[in-house]
Design an enzyme around this catalytic site. Structure first.
Site, PDB file in Angstrom:
ATOM      1  N   HIS A  23      -0.831  -2.626  -2.050  1.00 57.66           N
ATOM      2  CA  HIS A  23       0.553  -2.965  -1.711  1.00 57.66           C
ATOM      3  C   HIS A  23       0.633  -4.245  -0.877  1.00 57.66           C
ATOM      4  O   HIS A  23       0.828  -4.181   0.333  1.00 57.66           O
ATOM      5  CB  HIS A  23       1.188  -1.784  -0.963  1.00 57.66           C
ATOM      6  CG  HIS A  23       2.610  -1.980  -0.568  1.00 57.66           C
ATOM      7  ND1 HIS A  23       3.491  -2.764  -1.286  1.00 57.66           N
ATOM      8  CD2 HIS A  23       3.322  -1.492   0.490  1.00 57.66           C
ATOM      9  CE1 HIS A  23       4.675  -2.744  -0.695  1.00 57.66           C
ATOM     10  NE2 HIS A  23       4.594  -1.988   0.386  1.00 57.66           N
ATOM     11  N   CYS A  44       9.235  -3.057   2.683  1.00 58.39           N
ATOM     12  CA  CYS A  44       8.471  -2.951   1.440  1.00 58.39           C
ATOM     13  C   CYS A  44       9.291  -3.298   0.207  1.00 58.39           C
ATOM     14  O   CYS A  44       8.756  -3.368  -0.896  1.00 58.39           O
ATOM     15  CB  CYS A  44       7.886  -1.546   1.302  1.00 58.39           C
ATOM     16  SG  CYS A  44       6.701  -1.148   2.602  1.00 58.39           S
TER      17      CYS A  44
END
Length: 392
Positions: A336, A83
């Site tokens: 995201h 991430c």
């Protein structure tokens, strides 16, 4: 470890809206973000000498960018770091300029998740010996909440209010942001009563899934004013990759993520930050789930240990609080798209420094922080940047 404090600057940025872009491809998103950045910097695409592109699954090699942008045989490096992928692209691009290898480069991050069927609930396949249990992301991060409640004597009912307050705050901010995926204020009641995903986390405690891209143009600081009068200066870039200590030791208590602490310590040392509670004026942090943001407050030194929940309830991290966290709405409002999130956070810093954040504009911020976390609480990679409006 001296870092590259004030050696490079950002002279242009671009960011698509983060959304369910059913009518846009990965190529479309890359082109949109890149040309936004080119136009903002006042440069031509041909001025760029090298590119670092961050993506988890949406492109395989540098040709994932060189084909849609029609770059002419310049180096394009595709990077991935869970991430923190977008932040990793930015970090590599900054170090390339600081080294003197290039004068002007592009860092860009992109992810196209909606068309892939990605939900965030199905564990990703990784190589292992088969002895580790499978966790979804919500189930892994849900473990932070009861551990925190127990360690610091927080009643679970009040704990639920704390987590909901964090989600409420981020949706309040996102409602002011035209590039957020979700632009509605959400009531505390709706958040607290949302369907359970992984107890005690409801669906409103979890960030969404979206598509998006963001980009930055980077030059050496001494060249920045050739392009604009208000560049953003890079003070620190730190990344910590953990050895899975938490996954191997019974003593891991789920109230702190060591990689966060180590990355923050390194970034603060590089930037000369000694009191983050007072010196950091705004932050974009990785609120993949509400208890993650709670733990981040303490790991990054925004709150004393065991006090983050009180500070959250007191509004310390609200848009008008002492240290606004996720003024753009965070992952909670943006979703995201993995390769793009880190650069999206930097984009908010850039807008705030220039006074271009619209209704969510803060009062003349000078120093900001961005943070990404990829993996599980017990084994992850964590990134922290410090950026500023002025040279030190």
């Amino acid at each position: 470890m001296s870092g590259i404090r004030d050696k490079v600057a950002v002279i242009g940025m671009g960011c698509t809206r983060f959304a369910e872009h059913w009518n846009k491809s990965t190529d479309d998103l890359l082109v949109d973000a890149a040309y936004d950045a080119f136009n903002d910097a006042g440069i031509e695409p041909s001025d760029v000498q090298a590119v670092w592109m961050g993506t988890k699954d949406s492109a395989i090699s540098g040709t994932g960018l060189s084909i849609p942008l029609k770059t002419q045989y310049i180096p394009v490096t595709r990077v991935e770091n869970k991430c923190a992928t977008g932040s990793e692209a930015f970090r590599n691009a900054c170090y390339a300029v600081a080294s003197g290898a290039y004068d002007i480069v592009l860092a860009i991050g992109v992810e196209k998740l909606k068309d892939s069927g990605y939900s965030g609930l199905v564990p990703s396949s990784v190589y292992s010996d088969g002895t580790e249990p499978l966790f979804t992301a919500p189930s892994a991060f849900s473990l932070l909440a009861p551990a925190y409640y127990k360690k610091y004597g927080v009643d679970p009912k009040q704990g639920k209010e704390v987590l909901s307050r964090i989600a409420w705050k981020n949706h309040q901010n996102g409602a002011l942001n035209p590039k957020a995926q979700y632009q509605n204020e959400i009531s505390m009641e709706k958040i607290m009563n949302s369907p359970i995903i992984a107890s005690p986390l409801g669906i409103m405690d979890c960030s969404g899934v979206s598509d998006g891209a963001a980009a930055a143009i980077i030059v050496r600081s001494e060249d920045a004013h050739k392009y604009r009068k208000d560049p953003m200066y890079v003070k620190a870039l730190a990344i910590a990759s953990g050895p899975n200590d938490g996954g191997m030791k019974q003593g891991f208590d789920f109230t702190s993520i060591k990689e966060n602490v180590k990355a923050a310590e390194a970034a603060y040392k590089q930037a000369g930050i000694t009191n983050p509670r007072k010196e950091i004026q705004m932050a974009e942090v990785h609120d993949c789930f509400t208890p993650t943001e709670l733990v981040i407050y303490e790991d990054l030194g925004f709150s004393e240990r065991g006090q983050g929940w009180k500070d959250a309830l007191n509004g310390d991290f609200d848009l008008k609080g002492r240290l606004p966290v996720n003024p753009d709405g965070g992952l909670k409002s943006f979703g995201h798209p993995i390769g793009a999130s880190g650069l999206r956070m930097l984009y908010e810093m850039y807008l705030q420094f220039q006074g271009k954040a619209g209704k969510r504009q803060l009062d003349n911020p000078n120093i900001g922080l961005t943070h990404n976390l990829g993996g599980f609480p017990w084994s992850c990679v964590s990134f922290v940047s410090i950026v500023g409006k002025e040279l030190s």
